[in-house]
Write a protein that holds these residues in place. Structure first.
Motif, PDB file in Angstrom:
ATOM      1  N   ALA A   1      43.593  21.113 -10.611  1.00 57.55           N
ATOM      2  CA  ALA A   1      44.158  22.084  -9.671  1.00 57.55           C
ATOM      3  C   ALA A   1      43.126  23.148  -9.302  1.00 57.55           C
ATOM      4  N   LEU A   2      42.393  23.633 -10.299  1.00 62.34           N
ATOM      5  CA  LEU A   2      41.347  24.628 -10.030  1.00 62.34           C
ATOM      6  C   LEU A   2      40.267  24.032  -9.132  1.00 62.34           C
TER       7      LEU A   2
ATOM      8  N   GLU B   1      40.493  21.509  -7.061  1.00 63.09           N
ATOM      9  CA  GLU B   1      41.019  21.298  -5.704  1.00 63.09           C
ATOM     10  C   GLU B   1      41.052  22.615  -4.928  1.00 63.09           C
ATOM     11  N   ALA B   2      41.416  23.697  -5.598  1.00 68.61           N
ATOM     12  CA  ALA B   2      41.451  25.000  -4.932  1.00 68.61           C
ATOM     13  C   ALA B   2      40.044  25.439  -4.530  1.00 68.61           C
ATOM     14  N   ALA B   3      39.076  25.207  -5.396  1.00 74.36           N
ATOM     15  CA  ALA B   3      37.689  25.557  -5.080  1.00 74.36           C
ATOM     16  C   ALA B   3      37.179  24.724  -3.911  1.00 74.36           C
TER      17      ALA B   3
ATOM     18  N   ALA C   1      38.953  23.322  -1.595  1.00 74.86           N
ATOM     19  CA  ALA C   1      39.653  23.743  -0.371  1.00 74.86           C
ATOM     20  C   ALA C   1      38.994  24.980   0.229  1.00 74.86           C
ATOM     21  N   ALA C   2      38.547  25.893  -0.626  1.00 72.99           N
ATOM     22  CA  ALA C   2      37.839  27.080  -0.128  1.00 72.99           C
ATOM     23  C   ALA C   2      36.532  26.667   0.533  1.00 72.99           C
TER      24      ALA C   2
ATOM     25  N   LYS D   1      34.298  30.364  -5.318  1.00 75.57           N
ATOM     26  CA  LYS D   1      35.738  30.342  -5.578  1.00 75.57           C
ATOM     27  C   LYS D   1      36.036  29.888  -6.992  1.00 75.57           C
TER      28      LYS D   1
ATOM     29  N   LEU E   1      38.046  31.818 -10.066  1.00 74.09           N
ATOM     30  CA  LEU E   1      39.202  31.241 -10.748  1.00 74.09           C
ATOM     31  C   LEU E   1      38.974  31.038 -12.244  1.00 74.09           C
TER      32      LEU E   1
END
Length: 313
Positions: A145-146, A148-150, A152-153, A186, A190
């Motif tokens: 999840a982390l 994927e968030a990075a 995406a940024a 990012k 996180l």
């Protein structure tokens, strides 16, 4: 005990790999000679003596790592009567999937060597040097999840995806350099550590599409047999034996995510595997397997002594 054989990917290479096997076993020397002949180069000399910067080149490292893995498998069968075909599954990390398929009888050795030479050259040429980048996100807070968030940024400024889901605490992102740089920022926000990787190209991301197209051409002319045992594919993290599906997945693998954590978890869970055995150079996958499935025995076979002990045990 149900066993799965694991085949390492790029990064596990080192000067001297395979030398001990070649010195001890004629069956290993046969593999290295066949690969040399298939490629028309003295690859084993490079593996034994270096220089390291030449061995590390993608077009050399990929067939070289495969050669060590297949030589190990052949020695196991020929000298110790341990057959990969008797295992429950095989799986390989990125290029290691080709090693797994070769060891499982799906693709002949010489053909596998030529395919990996082509794959290495195509991946190297797909993106101009300096345009792409990869980074490893590590640390106890690093999960999918982390990552994927990075990613995406990063994708807000260019191509950036999760390339290798290795295990919790070790996930690799890949894409355009500016996008990966943004993703690194990012990821740090996180709570992950982010380390840029010293790689020649951004593997396992959409920028590799030219290489995927080249591999589609190369694989179209190759006869693929059903592997014994099934191969757990990087792209799906599930077992596969159907030759046309394998051909398609090998093409998708060039741009797709290496779902290694899911692959090992599936084998340890639904697959019922009680022992992971890494065969070839290094011990990278053994460490990953221990982190993903600590309840399952995991070991690596590199040396003649380790092969003998494994066969006895």
């Amino acid at each position: 005990m149900t066993t799965a054989f694991l085949f390492p990917g790029q990064g596990s290479q080192s000067v001297g790999m395979g030398a001990g096997l070649a010195d001890a076993f004629a069956s290993a020397r046969e593999v290295f000679a066949e690969v040399d002949e298939a490629l028309g180069q003295h690859l084993f000399k490079l593996m034994r003596e270096g220089p390291e910067d030449q061995l590390t080149l993608t077009e050399n490292a990929q067939p070289a790592l495969m050669a060590v893995s297949v030589a190990t498998a052949r020695v196991l069968k020929r000298e110790f009567d341990v057959d990969v075909a008797a295992a429950s599954f095989v799986a390989g990390h990125s290029l290691g999937e080709y090693s797994a398929l070769c060891a499982a009888g799906a693709i002949p050795l010489a053909e596998t060597a030529r395919l990996l030479k082509t794959r290495g050259q195509a991946m190297q040429k797909a993106v101009p040097v300096g345009k792409g980048a990869m980074a490893s996100l590590i640390g106890p807070k690093t999960d999918l999840a982390l990552a994927e968030a990075a990613a995406a940024a990063g994708a807000e400024v260019g191509v950036c995806v999760v390339a290798n889901d290795n295990n919790a605490g070790n996930i690799v992102i890949s894409g355009e350099k500016a996008a990966v740089d943004r993703a690194i920022e990012k990821a740090k926000e996180l709570g992950a550590r982010a380390i840029p990787l010293n790689v020649s190209a951004p593997f396992h991301c959409p920028l590799m599409q030219p290489a995927a197209d080249r591999m589609a051409e190369a694989l179209a002319g190759v006869t693929i047999a059903a592997p014994t045992p099934p191969v757990v594919a990087n792209v799906t993290a599930r077992p596969e034996t159907e030759p046309e599906a394998i051909r398609r997945l090998l093409v998708e693998q060039v741009t797709g995510r290496v779902r290694w954590r899911e692959s090992v978890a599936w084998m340890a869970g639904e697959g019922g595997v009680g022992r992971f055995v890494e065969i070839g150079a290094g011990k990278v996958l053994t460490g990953m397997a221990k982190r993903i499935a600590p309840e399952v025995e995991s070991l690596s076979l590199n040396t003649p002594e380790e092969l003998e002990a494994f066969a006895r045990g």
